[in-house]
Each structure stands twice: as C-alpha cells, then as structure tokens.
Design an enzyme around this catalytic site. Structure first.
Site, PDB file in Angstrom:
ATOM      1  N   ASP A 440     -24.653 -23.604 100.695  1.00 17.29           N
ATOM      2  CA  ASP A 440     -24.976 -22.275 100.186  1.00 17.29           C
ATOM      3  C   ASP A 440     -25.064 -22.284  98.666  1.00 17.29           C
ATOM      4  O   ASP A 440     -24.299 -22.966  97.977  1.00 17.29           O
ATOM      5  CB  ASP A 440     -23.894 -21.297 100.643  1.00 17.29           C
ATOM      6  CG  ASP A 440     -24.115 -19.891 100.140  1.00 17.29           C
ATOM      7  OD1 ASP A 440     -25.136 -19.290 100.523  1.00 17.29           O
ATOM      8  OD2 ASP A 440     -23.283 -19.400  99.360  1.00 17.29           O
ATOM      9  N   GLU A 493     -29.789 -24.687 100.205  1.00 13.71           N
ATOM     10  CA  GLU A 493     -30.355 -23.386  99.844  1.00 13.71           C
ATOM     11  C   GLU A 493     -30.471 -23.391  98.325  1.00 13.71           C
ATOM     12  O   GLU A 493     -29.532 -23.041  97.615  1.00 13.71           O
ATOM     13  CB  GLU A 493     -29.468 -22.234 100.305  1.00 13.71           C
ATOM     14  CG  GLU A 493     -30.093 -20.878 100.001  1.00 13.71           C
ATOM     15  CD  GLU A 493     -29.076 -19.756  99.841  1.00 13.71           C
ATOM     16  OE1 GLU A 493     -29.507 -18.597  99.759  1.00 13.71           O
ATOM     17  OE2 GLU A 493     -27.873 -20.034  99.760  1.00 13.71           O
TER      18      GLU A 493
END
Length: 774
Positions: A440, A493
């Site tokens: 993330d 990401e």
C-alpha cells in the site's frame, strides 16, 4: 522439611534487593534464581526469589525429594535459601499467599535462552529473515518443562517486564533480562497458548508504557489491546500440491483476475446465528456498535464456506484481502496496523485464518494480502514511542510523520526496523501460505516530500526528495520474497512515475513483479463518466495507456479507493439512464479485460452495487433479485471465463508482442479495435469497442488472416441485459484491404459494446460458430 536454618549472612546487599523490588535491575538472573554458593565448607546453591504477594516460600527439589524453607532477606517479599547439592536440577517454589498455596517453577532457574548470539547479530545487521521465530512469545520446552519464551527489542528501556492474567498484571513478578542489542528475554514455565500478555516498559525517566507485542501472533479483539500467546505450527495444511505448482509458475504468463475484498463488510451474518470454532464450540460475539442492528461479522471459517464458492463461481483466480493484520480502528479499513504479525481476531483465531487460506488453495484460488509497511498509527499500545524513544519511527516529525493521515513513518535506515518489516512480509508467506502481497501507498514511502509543503521535509544526502532508504528497503523485501517463494506476487500501489518499479532488482528496479496502473484507472473513469457524445474529443483517454503499457508489468485495478468518499460506486459513475449505465459498465469492463495487464475488481462491482462502499455495512445483496444486476454478474462470470481460457488475453500482458492496434484513430465514432496475441503461438483475438450508444450495422476493420472469425464474446448479449445485437455467431473476411491489412471484416457493432472475435481453426469451431445465438 529440611534446610530451615537461614544463611548467617546473605551475599546480597540491600541495594541489590531494592533494585529487584523496585524493578530497576536489568539482569535479574544476576540476583534471582540459583547461584553456586559454598556454605561452611560445603558446596551448594543459594536460591533467591522475589515474590511480591507471598508471606512464606520454600524450594522443592523433586529429584532430592526434599523441601527447603526460604527466609526473607532485606525485604519482606525477597526470599532466600541454601541447598546443599553440587548439581542442582530444576526445582519448584511452594508459595503461600494468604490462604492460597501454589507450586510453581522458578522462571529464573531457566538459563538457556531461545535467542542465540548469532540470532542477535543477524537482527542487528537487519538480516534475520525468520526473526519472528525468536522475538515475540513462543511456546517451547526448556529443561523438559513446557512454557513460553518471551523476547522483545527495547534498547532504550531501563527495565522490561511481562504482564498478564498469569501474574495479575504485576510487572514486578516477571522481570526480563537484557541481552545485547537491547533485546529483553524471559522464559515463563507452565504458561500455555491462549494467555493474554503485554510488555511493561520503563524508561530512564521513570515513565511506564504498556505495549502489545510487536511480534505477537494474536491480539485480543478491540477495544482490548493485549497480545495472546499463539502456536502457529499446530494447523495441518492440505495445500502442498498448490504450493508446488506455484513454485514452478511464471506469474506474468498466468491469467490473474483478482477479487478485492474487505472481509468485515462483504457479507454479514445474523447476530442470532452463533459462530463456532473448529471444534464447534460457540465463539464470544465481537462487539461492533456501528453495524446494522442484528448483524455480526462472518468468521474466517464462515467466509470459507460462503466467499470461496462465490469467487470460484465467478471465475476469479485470486482473492485480495484488505489488511487483516491487527488494527484497533475498523474505520481505518485495516490500513493503520498495530499488530503486524497478528491476523485480526475480529473474524477468529490464527488457525481459522489458516483454514480460510487452505480452503482457497484447495479450490484453486490464490490469496493476496494488502501489506502496509509505509506508516503506522500513534495508538499508545502499539509501535509508537515504543521504549520511550522514537524506536520504530523517525524522531524528527519532518521525516517521521504523515500529518494528513495522522500516522508515523518507519525509520527504514535502522537495521532492526527494516528487519521487522522484511521478516513480516516473509512471515505471511511462510506461516499463512499466502500467494502475494500488495504494498500500500508505495509513493508515500519513496518521496520525502510526499504530501508535505516546503519546509516540512528533509532532503536526502544528495539534496533530492527521493527516500533512498525506503527504496533500498523495498528492493530488499522483493528480493527476499522471490528468493524464498518463487512464483509469488509482489504488487505495488505506486501512483507516480518512479522508474522501473516492476523491474528486477539486478537491473536497478524496485523488484515488484506487478504495479497498479493508476494512470489507466484515472483515464478510464474520467472517460466513462462523460456523456458519450463528448467522448469523441477525448479518444486519448482510451489510447494513451498503450503508449506506456509495457514500460512496467501493470495490473489494471478498479479498487476500493474509487468507490468511497463521495466518488459514487462504479455503476453510479456511468452516464445515461439505467440501461445505458449498465451497458457503459459492461463496455468498460470488457475493455479492461482485453487491455494488456492483470485485473483487479473490488467487491460489489461485479453486480453493480449502487451505494458507495460502507465499511460498517455489507454489500447490497438484495439487488441480485433484479435482472440488470443478475445480468452484470453473469457478464463478469463469462468475462473471467473468457480471460482465463484465452492465452492471448494474458500470456503477453507485459510484452509489446502481445498487442497491436488495428485502429485507434476513429475519434468521430469513439471506436477502437486491436489484436491480442498469445505467447509463442499463432493464436490471436480481435477486439472491437464501441464507446457510444450509436450502433453500426456495417463497420469495417482490417485483419491479418483470411477466414471465419467467430464472435466469442459480446457485452450486448441479452443474457447480460443488452439489446442482443451481434454478428450471428461470426463473420467471414472480405478480400478488401483495410487499416493496412490485406483482409477485412464487415461487422455489426452494438451500442456501448466490447466484441471479441477469434479466427476459427477448423470445422469444429465453424460448427460452434454456426450454432452461436448471436
């Protein structure tokens, strides 16, 4: 009872006894437990114990079948006795506390630490890849006595103790011993799995912090914050065949279609339905005040029974779970982690989560976890200010804080912090058999000025804004993952243009094998939210992604981030009336699944949920009683089937050889056409997308080979809720050159549609084409 005569004078000073009584001794083994001691010319052992609630105590030597009374020394609860034996075996203490009498093993009689000097050396270097087997709480045996060994890294602590139900949460009773490099360790005999515990950490200013275990394998259900002793080696796995196949796979050549799920809001159970554990015993309810009345979370085992068949039926290859590492606040969606090594107890035990993963593998479904190494919350029981100093985070807020998120940033330059995180990534693969991680907020890690104004960040050693230490850390993690777990996935990401994110580390890349294509996602959502008439002026939104499609190994993701915070759900972004909204969404998904790149869809998108995602609710399952939603779900199922059974759509996702435009310049009609080719094969597919509601009865495109082109997919099919226009199963080519190709097809293009055609390879295929409903 023998040995009742006290020593004429203790070898201990008052100061030593007071250091123990006030919890200020860094190595209690120097004072407590057994010590060789010659008394009146006879060899023996002096045994000391600090027992804060005891009025009387005695030493029991089972091998000698003798008991020796202990006597207070300098303090009413500090006891001592002498045992006249040259060789002392493990003994027990008989303790009288008021009217209660207990017999226990003395923790300070066990001097064989689980941590070796080599373990500590590797940890200090940042290279102990299995440090989770050493730090934390581990059931084990020492001297043939079962118990739990505790170890924690707290280098700036003055003292560390273990708190728990087993000692009335009294830090004086189990004081840990300081090892080198600031590691504290203690074995507590007879302690068992399931015991709740914390660390009591006292700094040199006298402040006391009660912390959960950074390496703890389980935590209490929030709002409680204690860690729980767990044994992760008790589960019997049944996925050996899956793991062996994975080890030999090349992920970039595989069809990867991911269903992104938040376990707590996918589906709820009635609170009247009692959840049970593996043995069928009722589980205590998990308190969730914000859920709708009468609802509760599904457990990991219930999810295995409901989610896995659902995903299997829809044809996804993987499930991606929003973070399931322990986190205190449901509203963080799991992205503010306090227990990096603990699967959240909201849905059950560690063994229950193992069961879920095992069931996925036995059904041919991979499991990807969202992993959050970029930041952590400030909760007092967590990593923040862990030993009274900025241990895991930077001390300077310009480096150590994300003010927008209210979280802290890991200090990637500290070896032990890197080791904590790198080993954590390996831990989930090792102990829980996961198949991949999605990292993330990588951009927030890579840039020192991420979401910071001028003066709010510190440049790197070269004066730049790149976080060199974070980049090196990511390279290390990815190198380790692929070294230990071939065939695994590591997905970034990353929302900027940082180069070579998904390139190997040996050529200077960050080492991920996939990167979310955020540019494609933004372009597509902007494009499909427009009135179709205006799309002719924005053809670049559709075609631009191909210009860079092979610069990285991309994954196309329509994720949870796009259906929250007032953005509307995916179906709500589409223009037009209800029919056009569903047609637009089918067209978008059709283009997505035929565009180069692996795929990710968030839960609820597969049937057209209208409402935004709500972490406190569950999906709008009632919508599936209506035909448009049923049709969309069937469409996604068939789309997954097409994708996973057509190598041309996945085997060259990351190679220019797998894609070529037929025509990308028909702005006026908002139509694109292209070819997808399979790896080392002559097989190819022709894809045509009409992005407007205007049908075309005769639309000609060029093709490279003459023959019959079977229409194998049409997003306008009646079964999906479309108008059922099509090409009656397929079309023969004309010897009419078009788009610089020797042959062409005269196609009927339905409105807002993605068509996929395949060159028929023989009479059987032609027969199938003739019987096609379209």
């Amino acid at each position: 009872m023998t040995g009742t005569t006290p020593l004429p004078s203790s070898s201990l000073s008052v100061e030593q006894v007071n250091r123990i009584a006030s919890n200020q001794e860094q190595n209690p083994f120097d004072i407590l437990g057994p010590h060789p001691y010659e008394h009146e010319g006879q060899a023996g052992w002096v045994i000391r114990a600090y027992l804060p609630e005891a009025q009387e105590a005695a030493v029991i030597c089972p091998a000698l079948r003798r008991e020796f009374a202990m006597h207070p020394v300098h303090h009413p609860h500090f006891f001592e006795t002498w045992v006249p034996e040259e060789t002392l075996e493990i003994y027990q203490l008989r303790i009288t506390e008021g009217e209660r009498e207990r017999i226990i093993y003395d923790p300070y009689a066990f001097r064989s630490p689980l941590l070796t000097d080599y373990d500590i050396h590797l940890f200090a270097e940042g290279n102990h890849h299995r440090i989770y087997e050493k730090l934390g709480a581990h059931p084990c045996e020492l001297e043939n006595v079962a118990g739990v060994n505790f170890a924690v890294w707290a280098p700036s602590a003055r003292n560390v103790s273990i708190l728990g139900d087993f000692n009335s949460w009294d830090g004086r009773k189990h004081q840990m011993a300081r090892r080198s490099n600031g590691i504290w360790e203690l074995f507590i005999p007879e302690l068992t799995v399931g015991a709740a515990y914390k660390y009591e950490i006292k700094n040199y200013d006298g402040h006391i912090y009660e912390k959960s275990d950074p390496y703890g394998f389980q935590q209490e259900v929030r709002p409680k914050t204690a860690s729980i002793v767990a044994d992760l080696d008790r589960y019997t796995w049944g996925d050996a065949d899956w793991l062996e196949r994975r080890r030999h796979q090349e992920p970039l050549r595989q069809p990867i279609s991911v269903y992104e799920v938040h376990l707590g809001s996918w589906m709820h159970a009635s609170s009247d339905a009692i959840a049970t554990d593996a043995q069928g015993k009722p589980l205590p309810p998990v308190p969730v005040a914000d859920l709708k009345p009468g609802a509760r979370f599904l457990t990991y085992r219930e999810l295995a029974d409901r989610l896995i068949p659902y995903v299997l039926d829809l044809g996804y290859s993987h499930i991606e779970l929003l973070p399931i590492a322990e986190h205190p606040f449901d509203g963080s969606w799991g992205y503010q982690v306090t227990g990096y090594y603990a699967a959240t107890s909201r849905y059950g035990s560690p063994e229950d989560f193992m069961y879920f993963v095992d069931r996925c593998h036995q059904n041919g479904i991979g499991v990807i976890l969202d992993w959050v190494p970029g930041h952590f919350p400030k909760d007092g029981h967590g990593l923040a200010f862990f030993d009274g100093t900025h241990l895991y985070e930077h001390a300077d807020s310009r480096q150590g804080e994300h003010r927008e998120w209210g979280t802290l940033v890991f200090n990637y330059g500290r070896h032990e912090v890197r080791n904590f995180l790198a080993a954590n990534a390996l831990f989930w693969f090792d102990k829980y058999h996961i198949d991949g991680i999605r990292v993330d907020a990588v951009a927030s890690m890579l840039y020192l000025d991420y979401n910071r104004k001028e003066g709010e960040w510190i440049p790197n050693e070269y004066g730049g804004r790149e976080n060199i230490e974070a980049a090196d850390f990511l390279r290390q993690v990815n190198h380790l993952i692929f070294s230990y777990f071939p065939g695994a996935l590591s997905i970034a990401e990353e929302s900027t243009s940082w180069p070579m994110v998904s390139w190997p580390t040996y050529v200077g890349g960050l080492g991920f094998n996939l990167k979310w294509n955020m540019g494609w996602m933004h372009d597509m959502l902007d494009y499909f939210s427009m009135d179709p008439w205006f799309r002719q002026f924005h053809q670049n939104n559709v075609t631009f992604s191909i210009w860079y499609a092979f610069s990285e190994n991309f994954m196309l993701a329509l994720s949870h981030d796009e259906v929250v915070h007032g953005k509307s759900n995916l179906i709500g972004k589409m223009p037009g009336d209800e029919w056009q909204k569903f047609a637009n969404l089918r067209c978008l998904l059709g283009y997505m699944f035929t565009h180069p790149g692996k795929k990710t869809l968030f839960m609820g998108m597969e049937f057209g949920q209208w409402a935004e995602w709500n972490v406190w609710g569950d999906l709008e399952w009632h919508l599936l009683q209506y035909e448009p939603h049923q049709g969309l779900k069937q469409f996604v199922k068939d789309l997954n089937h097409l994708y996973r059974n057509a190598p041309a759509l996945y085997s060259e996702d990351c190679n220019q050889a797998g894609f070529e435009w037929i025509d990308c310049s028909d702005n006026r009609h908002s139509i694109v056409s292209f070819i997808r080719r399979a790896h080392e094969s002559d097989r190819f597919l022709v894809v045509v997308c009409n992005f407007t509601p205007q049908p075309h009865a005769h639309y000609r495109i060029g093709v490279p080979v003459a023959g019959f082109y079977r229409e194998i997919f049409n997003s306008d099919a009646r079964s999906y809720g479309g108008s059922n226009m099509g090409n009656l199963g397929g079309k023969w080519t004309d010897e009419w050159s078009c788009h610089n190709r020797p042959y062409s097809l005269d196609l009927c293009l339905p409105p807002l549609t993605t068509l996929v055609l395949e060159l028929a390879s023989g009479p059987e295929s032609l027969s199938e084409a003739a019987n096609s409903p379209l």
